[in-house]
Design a protein around this motif. Structure first.
Motif, PDB file in Angstrom:
ATOM      1  N   THR A  16       0.961  -1.328   0.092  1.00 42.23           N
ATOM      2  CA  THR A  16       0.092   0.175   0.113  1.00 42.23           C
ATOM      3  C   THR A  16       0.696   1.367  -0.052  1.00 42.23           C
ATOM      4  N   GLY A  17       0.429   2.515  -0.278  1.00 45.31           N
ATOM      5  CA  GLY A  17       1.058   3.586  -0.268  1.00 45.31           C
ATOM      6  C   GLY A  17       1.555   3.848   1.012  1.00 45.31           C
ATOM      7  N   LYS A  18       0.823   3.570   2.236  1.00 43.23           N
ATOM      8  CA  LYS A  18       1.335   3.877   3.514  1.00 43.23           C
ATOM      9  C   LYS A  18       2.359   3.085   3.839  1.00 43.23           C
ATOM     10  N   GLU A  19       2.373   1.624   3.554  1.00 41.56           N
ATOM     11  CA  GLU A  19       3.717   0.789   3.686  1.00 41.56           C
ATOM     12  C   GLU A  19       4.953   1.325   3.020  1.00 41.56           C
ATOM     13  N   LEU A  20       4.754   1.856   1.822  1.00 38.23           N
ATOM     14  CA  LEU A  20       5.721   2.198   0.949  1.00 38.23           C
ATOM     15  C   LEU A  20       6.255   3.687   1.661  1.00 38.23           C
ATOM     16  N   LEU A  21       5.522   4.326   2.056  1.00 34.53           N
ATOM     17  CA  LEU A  21       6.043   5.549   2.793  1.00 34.53           C
ATOM     18  C   LEU A  21       6.847   5.263   3.916  1.00 34.53           C
ATOM     19  N   LYS A  22       6.385   4.135   4.624  1.00 38.65           N
ATOM     20  CA  LYS A  22       7.180   3.711   5.982  1.00 38.65           C
ATOM     21  C   LYS A  22       8.546   3.019   5.395  1.00 38.65           C
ATOM     22  N   TYR A  23       8.563   2.326   4.399  1.00 40.04           N
ATOM     23  CA  TYR A  23       9.741   1.664   3.861  1.00 40.04           C
ATOM     24  C   TYR A  23      10.676   2.741   3.488  1.00 40.04           C
ATOM     25  N   GLY A  24      10.040   4.048   2.624  1.00 40.09           N
ATOM     26  CA  GLY A  24      10.868   4.855   2.314  1.00 40.09           C
ATOM     27  C   GLY A  24      11.489   5.716   3.475  1.00 40.09           C
ATOM     28  N   LYS A  25      10.803   5.900   4.386  1.00 38.61           N
ATOM     29  CA  LYS A  25      11.489   6.534   5.819  1.00 38.61           C
ATOM     30  C   LYS A  25      12.685   5.773   6.307  1.00 38.61           C
ATOM     31  N   GLN A  26      12.346   4.521   6.266  1.00 38.34           N
ATOM     32  CA  GLN A  26      13.352   3.348   6.907  1.00 38.34           C
ATOM     33  C   GLN A  26      14.630   3.332   6.160  1.00 38.34           C
ATOM     34  N   PHE A  27      14.587   3.453   4.586  1.00 37.13           N
ATOM     35  CA  PHE A  27      15.691   3.584   3.941  1.00 37.13           C
ATOM     36  C   PHE A  27      16.176   5.067   3.261  1.00 37.13           C
ATOM     37  N   GLN A  28      15.556   5.885   3.994  1.00 38.31           N
ATOM     38  CA  GLN A  28      16.023   7.150   3.816  1.00 38.31           C
ATOM     39  C   GLN A  28      15.784   7.526   2.233  1.00 38.31           C
ATOM     40  N   VAL A  29      14.439   7.277   1.709  1.00 35.60           N
ATOM     41  CA  VAL A  29      14.090   7.716   0.523  1.00 35.60           C
ATOM     42  C   VAL A  29      12.739   8.428   0.523  1.00 35.60           C
ATOM     43  N   SER A  30      13.029   9.793   0.435  1.00 33.20           N
ATOM     44  CA  SER A  30      11.901  10.669   0.435  1.00 33.20           C
ATOM     45  C   SER A  30      10.759  10.732  -0.742  1.00 33.20           C
ATOM     46  N   ILE A  31       9.545  10.330  -0.477  1.00 36.16           N
ATOM     47  CA  ILE A  31       8.804  10.411  -1.655  1.00 36.16           C
ATOM     48  C   ILE A  31       7.393  10.903  -0.966  1.00 36.16           C
ATOM     49  N   THR A  32       6.591  11.647  -1.642  1.00 35.41           N
ATOM     50  CA  THR A  32       5.293  12.086  -1.201  1.00 35.41           C
ATOM     51  C   THR A  32       4.333  11.034  -0.975  1.00 35.41           C
ATOM     52  N   ASN A  33       3.276  11.450  -0.306  1.00 37.84           N
ATOM     53  CA  ASN A  33       2.169  10.444  -0.166  1.00 37.84           C
ATOM     54  C   ASN A  33       1.497  10.182  -1.606  1.00 37.84           C
ATOM     55  N   GLU A  34       1.364  11.060  -2.395  1.00 40.94           N
ATOM     56  CA  GLU A  34       0.840  10.856  -3.524  1.00 40.94           C
ATOM     57  C   GLU A  34       1.696   9.974  -4.521  1.00 40.94           C
ATOM     58  N   GLN A  35       3.009  10.058  -4.568  1.00 42.28           N
ATOM     59  CA  GLN A  35       3.814   9.265  -5.212  1.00 42.28           C
ATOM     60  C   GLN A  35       3.822   7.773  -4.671  1.00 42.28           C
ATOM     61  N   ALA A  36       3.742   7.850  -3.376  1.00 41.33           N
ATOM     62  CA  ALA A  36       3.622   6.252  -2.744  1.00 41.33           C
ATOM     63  C   ALA A  36       2.344   5.628  -3.172  1.00 41.33           C
ATOM     64  N   ASN A  37       1.255   6.332  -3.206  1.00 37.48           N
ATOM     65  CA  ASN A  37      -0.035   5.845  -3.468  1.00 37.48           C
ATOM     66  C   ASN A  37      -0.039   5.518  -5.099  1.00 37.48           C
ATOM     67  N   LYS A  38       0.652   6.347  -6.143  1.00 46.06           N
ATOM     68  CA  LYS A  38       0.692   5.964  -7.420  1.00 46.06           C
ATOM     69  C   LYS A  38       1.409   4.706  -7.665  1.00 46.06           C
ATOM     70  N   ILE A  39       2.691   4.607  -6.994  1.00 42.24           N
ATOM     71  CA  ILE A  39       3.685   3.329  -7.156  1.00 42.24           C
ATOM     72  C   ILE A  39       3.113   2.388  -6.734  1.00 42.24           C
ATOM     73  N   ALA A  40       2.365   2.483  -5.543  1.00 42.87           N
ATOM     74  CA  ALA A  40       1.645   1.116  -4.811  1.00 42.87           C
ATOM     75  C   ALA A  40       0.694   0.689  -5.804  1.00 42.87           C
ATOM     76  N   ALA A  41      -0.179   1.726  -6.468  1.00 43.97           N
ATOM     77  CA  ALA A  41      -1.213   1.214  -7.344  1.00 43.97           C
ATOM     78  C   ALA A  41      -0.823   0.547  -8.602  1.00 43.97           C
ATOM     79  N   HIS A  42       0.372   0.802  -9.034  1.00 46.11           N
ATOM     80  CA  HIS A  42       1.138   0.424 -10.026  1.00 46.11           C
ATOM     81  C   HIS A  42       1.643  -1.054  -9.837  1.00 46.11           C
ATOM     82  N   LEU A  43       2.086  -1.089  -8.672  1.00 46.86           N
ATOM     83  CA  LEU A  43       2.860  -2.468  -8.367  1.00 46.86           C
ATOM     84  C   LEU A  43       1.613  -3.645  -7.924  1.00 46.86           C
ATOM     85  N   ARG A  44       0.689  -3.147  -7.516  1.00 44.10           N
ATOM     86  CA  ARG A  44      -0.421  -4.040  -6.653  1.00 44.10           C
ATOM     87  C   ARG A  44      -1.019  -4.946  -7.989  1.00 44.10           C
ATOM     88  N   GLY A  45      -0.944  -6.299  -7.660  1.00 48.44           N
ATOM     89  CA  GLY A  45      -1.392  -7.232  -8.416  1.00 48.44           C
ATOM     90  C   GLY A  45      -0.658  -7.603  -9.700  1.00 48.44           C
TER      91      GLY A  45
END
Length: 84
Positions: A16-45
């Motif tokens: 999910t976008g929320k999980e991707l944001l969490k991993y981004g913070k963990q690995f010091q990759v700054s992405i916006t909430n909107e970017q995380a949601n778009k990436i997650a939607a692209h990866l899902r399924g």
């Protein structure tokens, strides 16, 4: 080792976008909430195998179209760290 790969691939393919944001913070990759949601939607399924270099490269290229090449390279760094 195969079970470990399946678990990681499942997580990537259902992230999910929320999980991707969490991993981004963990690995010091700054992405916006909107970017995380778009990436997650692209990866899902998609059933992407990030352990396969060709598949990972293809999905990173697609992600680069969403967030730009610099962020995509940072996300690739996260994916590669999952595969080690």
């Amino acid at each position: 080792m195969k079970i470990f790969q399946k678990i990681i691939n499942h997580k990537i393919n259902s992230i999910t976008g929320k999980e991707l944001l969490k991993y981004g913070k963990q690995f010091q990759v700054s992405i916006t909430n909107e970017q995380a949601n778009k990436i997650a939607a692209h990866l899902r399924g998609r059933n992407v195998n990030i352990f396969n270099d060709d598949e990972r490269t293809k999905v990173i290229s697609e992600i680069a179209k969403i967030v730009g090449p610099d962020k995509a390279n940072e996300i690739n760094r996260i994916f590669v760290s999952f595969t080690r």
